[in-house]
Design an enzyme around this catalytic site. Structure first.
Site, PDB file in Angstrom:
ATOM      1  N   TYR A  55       0.853  -1.193   0.000  1.00 30.68           N
ATOM      2  CA  TYR A  55       0.000   0.000   0.000  1.00 30.68           C
ATOM      3  C   TYR A  55       0.885   1.237   0.000  1.00 30.68           C
ATOM      4  O   TYR A  55       1.859   1.304   0.758  1.00 30.68           O
ATOM      5  CB  TYR A  55      -0.896   0.035   1.244  1.00 30.68           C
ATOM      6  CG  TYR A  55      -2.334  -0.221   0.885  1.00 30.68           C
ATOM      7  CD1 TYR A  55      -2.996   0.629   0.012  1.00 30.68           C
ATOM      8  CD2 TYR A  55      -3.017  -1.322   1.395  1.00 30.68           C
ATOM      9  CE1 TYR A  55      -4.308   0.385  -0.345  1.00 30.68           C
ATOM     10  CE2 TYR A  55      -4.332  -1.559   1.039  1.00 30.68           C
ATOM     11  CZ  TYR A  55      -4.978  -0.707   0.163  1.00 30.68           C
ATOM     12  OH  TYR A  55      -6.271  -0.948  -0.201  1.00 30.68           O
ATOM     13  N   GLU A  57      -0.558   4.831  -0.536  1.00 34.95           N
ATOM     14  CA  GLU A  57      -1.367   6.031  -0.808  1.00 34.95           C
ATOM     15  C   GLU A  57      -0.507   7.276  -0.590  1.00 34.95           C
ATOM     16  O   GLU A  57       0.291   7.340   0.349  1.00 34.95           O
ATOM     17  CB  GLU A  57      -2.587   6.059   0.111  1.00 34.95           C
ATOM     18  CG  GLU A  57      -3.656   5.098  -0.349  1.00 34.95           C
ATOM     19  CD  GLU A  57      -4.854   5.044   0.569  1.00 34.95           C
ATOM     20  OE1 GLU A  57      -4.971   5.881   1.473  1.00 34.95           O
ATOM     21  OE2 GLU A  57      -5.684   4.140   0.370  1.00 34.95           O
ATOM     22  N   ASP A 201      -6.177  13.491 -25.426  1.00 34.77           N
ATOM     23  CA  ASP A 201      -6.159  12.092 -24.987  1.00 34.77           C
ATOM     24  C   ASP A 201      -5.430  11.308 -26.079  1.00 34.77           C
ATOM     25  O   ASP A 201      -5.986  11.047 -27.146  1.00 34.77           O
ATOM     26  CB  ASP A 201      -7.601  11.619 -24.819  1.00 34.77           C
ATOM     27  CG  ASP A 201      -7.695  10.138 -24.443  1.00 34.77           C
ATOM     28  OD1 ASP A 201      -6.684   9.421 -24.579  1.00 34.77           O
ATOM     29  OD2 ASP A 201      -8.781   9.710 -24.038  1.00 34.77           O
ATOM     30  N   THR A 227      -3.300   6.011 -22.111  1.00 35.74           N
ATOM     31  CA  THR A 227      -3.111   4.681 -21.554  1.00 35.74           C
ATOM     32  C   THR A 227      -1.646   4.336 -21.797  1.00 35.74           C
ATOM     33  O   THR A 227      -0.947   5.037 -22.543  1.00 35.74           O
ATOM     34  CB  THR A 227      -4.008   3.623 -22.239  1.00 35.74           C
ATOM     35  OG1 THR A 227      -3.804   3.711 -23.647  1.00 35.74           O
ATOM     36  CG2 THR A 227      -5.474   3.850 -21.918  1.00 35.74           C
ATOM     37  N   LYS A 230      -1.195   0.581 -25.267  1.00 33.21           N
ATOM     38  CA  LYS A 230      -1.555   0.461 -26.689  1.00 33.21           C
ATOM     39  C   LYS A 230      -0.272   0.560 -27.513  1.00 33.21           C
ATOM     40  O   LYS A 230       0.588  -0.292 -27.374  1.00 33.21           O
ATOM     41  CB  LYS A 230      -2.614   1.510 -27.040  1.00 33.21           C
ATOM     42  CG  LYS A 230      -3.910   1.291 -26.244  1.00 33.21           C
ATOM     43  CD  LYS A 230      -5.015   2.232 -26.655  1.00 33.21           C
ATOM     44  CE  LYS A 230      -6.321   1.908 -25.958  1.00 33.21           C
ATOM     45  NZ  LYS A 230      -6.603   2.762 -24.800  1.00 33.21           N
ATOM     46  N   ARG A 236      -1.194  -2.527 -18.668  1.00 32.42           N
ATOM     47  CA  ARG A 236      -2.549  -1.980 -18.814  1.00 32.42           C
ATOM     48  C   ARG A 236      -2.782  -0.929 -17.732  1.00 32.42           C
ATOM     49  O   ARG A 236      -2.949  -1.263 -16.557  1.00 32.42           O
ATOM     50  CB  ARG A 236      -3.540  -3.132 -18.669  1.00 32.42           C
ATOM     51  CG  ARG A 236      -4.998  -2.792 -18.793  1.00 32.42           C
ATOM     52  CD  ARG A 236      -5.788  -4.041 -19.112  1.00 32.42           C
ATOM     53  NE  ARG A 236      -5.318  -4.585 -20.365  1.00 32.42           N
ATOM     54  CZ  ARG A 236      -5.719  -4.167 -21.580  1.00 32.42           C
ATOM     55  NH1 ARG A 236      -6.612  -3.223 -21.686  1.00 32.42           N
ATOM     56  NH2 ARG A 236      -5.218  -4.701 -22.674  1.00 32.42           N
TER      57      ARG A 236
HETATM   58  N1  DSN Z   1     -11.492   0.369 -25.538  1.00 30.37           N
HETATM   59  C1  DSN Z   1     -10.341   1.068 -26.097  1.00 30.37           C
HETATM   60  C2  DSN Z   1     -10.185   0.834 -27.539  1.00 30.37           C
HETATM   61  O1  DSN Z   1     -10.386  -0.284 -27.973  1.00 30.37           O
HETATM   62  O2  DSN Z   1      -9.855   1.749 -28.284  1.00 30.37           O
HETATM   63  C3  DSN Z   1     -10.363   2.486 -25.769  1.00 30.37           C
HETATM   64  O3  DSN Z   1     -10.474   2.624 -24.383  1.00 30.37           O
END
Ligand code: DSN
Length: 417
Positions: A55, A57, A201, A227, A230, A236
């Site tokens: 933990y 925080e 984003d 994110t 990707k 993730r």
């Molecule tokens: N669900 C994702 C995507 O497939 O683009 C975006 O959050």
């Protein structure tokens, strides 16, 4: 780690067997969902490490728990690497996901009911950009822009018109199904001229931005969210970057605003991924993602598919199936291609006459297959297989023949590690 797997096999054979099956699925199929990738063994091992037990925080040096000395080290490293990679003034690496990174910006800048201008989901935006069933659409007043009907590219004039008319506090750009480069400076100019701040984003394109292959929002936007799994190819999770003046507001929006204990194991895996993304190998990888995507576009166009915007500048393409076969839906294409060993997702196309449960399109991405080493020559094969499968109407014999071919290619290009 080998020891861990042997332990799991004995202690919980049921979960062990499911993971084995998933590993086999990933190994034997061509993963072409634009938002997915295969993280490196280093990222995987760190995400599965003992750091999950802690933990922590708070922030490095200011925790609510004892025993955080090594968590402080690794979170500081992740922050510094994120700043170096993207050239941002401040980074908070604690968001558990892209949606939570976006939430942190909203919570830090908006009051419930405030107006935000963003791209609509059915034109390539994202759930967390004000979709009415999402927290963002419930708590804030989103006004949506889209793409132009003639070019299917972002309607920058509409952004200007909506921003002038609605005087939003925030303009949001970026999305999850937009195949063209986004002109961040142009959007920032529009927003700033009307006193709004900008959030970019870059969840989908952050690997390309990091590699210097896409227009960079960091200098011109107050907030940049992403994110990390990707095109960036990390664990993730999410991250949020901002100008220094918003650092305190963003930090307290993440914790205690939205989250409790950070996922220390995932933060450490982000540190690994940020370092990987600074290497020359990553830059070559990102270049190959784009080359592969362009080749796939060319080959699909030759076979009579219509592509939204006519092609792609990035890692994904959107196929409008209607001119290829008026009766073919995105659901049918996704199912048949899956059975043939090519994993994609059904996707709305702009101005889609079909509902989102059916869709007239599919979205295809090249980040994951590029990670396993596929090149332009393989994109030609994949285009042939897509054509054969869809032309056959999902015929069992054809699908199983293609399945053998995709499995053979996947066998020849195993996943990293
Ligand atoms: N669900 C994702 C995507 O497939 O683009 C975006 O959050």
């Amino acid at each position: 780690m080998l020891g861990y797997w042997k332990y799991l096999e004995k202690s919980d054979p049921e979960v062990y067997a499911i993971i084995q099956r998933e590993e086999h699925r990933q190994q034997s199929m061509l993963e072409m969902i634009a938002s997915e990738n295969h993280a490196s063994p280093a990222v995987l091992v760190v995400a599965g490490s003992c750091l999950t037990n802690k933990y922590a925080e708070g922030l490095p040096g200011k925790r609510y728990y004892g025993g955080c000395e090594h968590i402080d080290e690794v979170e500081t490293l992740a922050i510094e690497r994120c700043k170096q990679l993207f050239g941002c003034e401040h980074a908070n690496v604690q968001p558990h996901s892209g949606s939570q990174a976006n939430m942190a910006v909203y919570l830090s800048q908006l009051e419930p009911g405030d107006t935000v201008v963003a791209m609509s989901l059915d034109h390539g935006g994202h759930l967390s950009h004000g979709m009415k069933l999402n927290f963002s659409g419930k708590f804030y007043h989103f006004v949506h822009y889209g793409v132009r009907k003639d070019t299917e590219t972002i309607d920058y004039d509409q952004i200007a018109q909506l921003t002038a008319e609605h005087k939003p506090k925030l303009v949001v750009c970026g999305g999850s199904a937009y195949p063209r480069e986004i002109d961040f400076p142009r959007i920032a100019d529009i927003a700033h001229a009307h006193g709004a701040k900008v959030m970019a984003d870059i969840a989908h394109i952050s690997g390309l931005v990091a590699a210097g292959l896409h227009s960079d929002p960091v200098a011109v936007c107050e907030f940049v969210t992403s994110t990390t799994h990707k095109t960036l190819r990390g664990p993730r999770a999410g991250t949020v970057m901002c100008k220094k003046e918003f650092a305190k507001a963003i930090n307290s929006a993440v914790f205690p605003g939205l989250q409790g204990g950070p996922l220390c194991h995932v933060i450490a895996a982000k540190a690994v991924a940020f370092a990987e993304a600074m290497t020359p190998e990553f830059k070559s990888y990102a270049e190959q993602i784009i080359r592969n995507c362009r080749m796939l576009c060319e080959e699909l166009l030759k076979k009579g598919f219509r592509l939204v915007t006519g092609g792609s500048d990035n890692h994904l393409l959107l196929v409008d199936l209607r001119s290829y076969n008026a009766d073919l839906t995105g659901v049918m294409a996704e199912t048949w291609l899956h059975d043939a060993g090519i994993v994609v997702n059904k996707n709305l196309i702009p101005f889609d006459p079909r509902p989102s449960s059916e869709c007239s399109g599919i979205r295809i991405g090249t980040p994951a297959v590029t990670t396993r080493g596929l090149k332009e020559v393989h994109m030609k094969l994949i285009a042939d297989w897509i054509d054969l499968t869809l032309k056959s109407g999902g015929d069992d014999k054809i699908v199983s023949m293609v399945r053998n071919e995709t499995a053979e290619l996947a066998r020849s290009y195993p996943l990293p590690g």
